[in-house]
Scaffold this active site. Sequence first.
Site, PDB file in Angstrom:
ATOM      1  N   GLU A 299      -1.038   7.201   1.702  1.00 13.02           N
ATOM      2  CA  GLU A 299      -0.986   5.879   1.065  1.00 13.02           C
ATOM      3  C   GLU A 299      -2.381   5.125   1.099  1.00 13.02           C
ATOM      4  OE1 GLU A 299       1.416   1.619   1.657  1.00 13.02           O
ATOM      5  OE2 GLU A 299       1.424   2.935   3.126  1.00 13.02           O
ATOM      6  N   LYS A 363       4.501   1.174  -6.591  1.00  8.94           N
ATOM      7  CA  LYS A 363       5.388   0.841  -5.400  1.00  8.94           C
ATOM      8  C   LYS A 363       6.360  -0.192  -5.867  1.00  8.94           C
ATOM      9  CE  LYS A 363       5.862  -0.107  -0.509  1.00  8.94           C
ATOM     10  NZ  LYS A 363       5.191  -0.391   0.738  1.00  8.94           N
ATOM     11  N   CYS A 413       5.643   4.434   1.758  1.00 11.86           N
ATOM     12  CA  CYS A 413       5.529   3.971   2.765  1.00 11.86           C
ATOM     13  C   CYS A 413       7.287   3.422   3.227  1.00 11.86           C
ATOM     14  CB  CYS A 413       4.707   2.774   3.130  1.00 11.86           C
ATOM     15  SG  CYS A 413       4.525   2.149   4.837  1.00 11.86           S
TER      16      CYS A 413
END
Length: 537
Positions: A299, A363, A413
């Site tokens: 990430e 995301k 994540c």
Amino acid sequence: MQIVGIKVSWFPAVLSGLLLSVCFPPFSCFPVAAFALAPLIEAVWGREWRYAGRMGFLAGIVHFGTLLWWISPTISQYGNLSDWVAWPVFGLLMCYLAVYPAIWSGLTGYWTAGRSRLPSSLALAGTWTLLEWTRGHALSGFPWGYLAYTLEPVPSMIQTAEIWGPYGLTFLIVLLNVLIWKFCKCILNAGTEDSAFSQSRRVGLTQLCLFLACLVCLWFFGKWRMVEVAHNDDRLPELAVAAIQGAIPQDRKWDPAFQVSTLNTYAGLSSKAAEGFDDSGASSDNGVKVSSGLVVWPETATPFYFQVPSPLSEKVRSVARDLDIVLLFGSPAYRFNGAGKAEYLNSVYVLDSDGAVAGRYDKRHLVPFGEYLPWGWVTSWARDLIPAVGQFSAGITSRPLSCGDLRIGVLICFESIFPSLSRETVLEGANFLAVLTNDAWFGRTGTPYQHEIMSVFRAVETRRWVVRAANTGISSLIGPCGVRTAKTSLFEPDHIEGRIHLRKGHTFYVKYGEIWLLLFCLFWAVVPFWRKVPKEV
């Protein structure tokens, strides 16, 4: 309960909270999960519901406080908050999370106080499961520390996650706790005047043995499924992959002075990984070359806007070209909304072997109070209190990234802790999952381990390979049975490589989710409300 002559009514609740925590990493004492709730059940059974609720709340505070203690120092160090603010903020979160075991305990007390008949064990297991699901969805959701995750050290016991996700396993764990407690209670109260527990020990033993026999059957089922999945896996297209762990310190990650050295670190580790890819790369089932190999960076591995043309962006492209690989990496990005205002994104790009952008994923599920402030004006006041909170916007699609035959289901994540997100991207056609994360925030605590085991469950639920690249660890390659084929240590620059298979098809859980199980749990949670039988005089 008395300790050295002093009545300590809260001790069983505290004990349950501690026992629940030691089931998770870094301790991973998974056998304890079979009886961790027993002290709490003993403390609340037959008690007035308010008292029972307070005991459940205390157990929740102890459990989540010891499991998630790392949150306070993290937000203090990286959120620019002083300790006197960080710890109360953490305390508010603990109070919220403790509400769920408090509700369960309060209902247990309510169902058992003043009754001669026991509520079904299924009612207690179903209620806990419903509350755990609610915790994972309400107020943005926080599904950290599901009871099911305590079974990660025993792969054969988690294979049924392909049917009912983590929720069915949670149901079984709570049911086992209740049956063990009831059996012990029957032994201790045999021959007494307690009408609720004066039943023969044989009855309690029979119930417990039948359930244990079912668990043994599930274990054999898991063993069989692991063999079947592995056998079918060998017939599928193969891909050479590598996960790169740059181990970039968090205090250097966003410092412009270290941007070049950061890229050099990732380029060097990628070069070493690519040396392990043989000339044939990976082949499909008909012998056609799928790709020369896939390399995954974590990430925000590129601490700059890759979409803006620059020497740094060109260097990233050159890594894919020079090594003849497909490159998947995290980078901040932005877009402009209809009003012409910039919206910032936490994104992942995929480059083909020519260095061209084949796709970008943004995301979707952001970290509340970390990457954004939820609920608009309701929490807008907190921006002055938490000056380091991000101002990111959420992505809008679960569609996997495509590059040749690759359909990459990306989870960034925080997203990897939500079973529903991996389900959605697999339904969209993902043939493997990639988890890109940065757990440097959490240091050498149990948090990176707790985070990583959730990817194990995402693999089993979807029967997809998972390539997990973490900045400081833990990076891993996880097979569709939840078995790791490679894994790194924490805070060491490293890379892992191996072969994965591009899988198709959908598990029962991917197709239908957990709604059927939730309805089953809801039925049993409602039953005790109409089965009230007044205690005989």
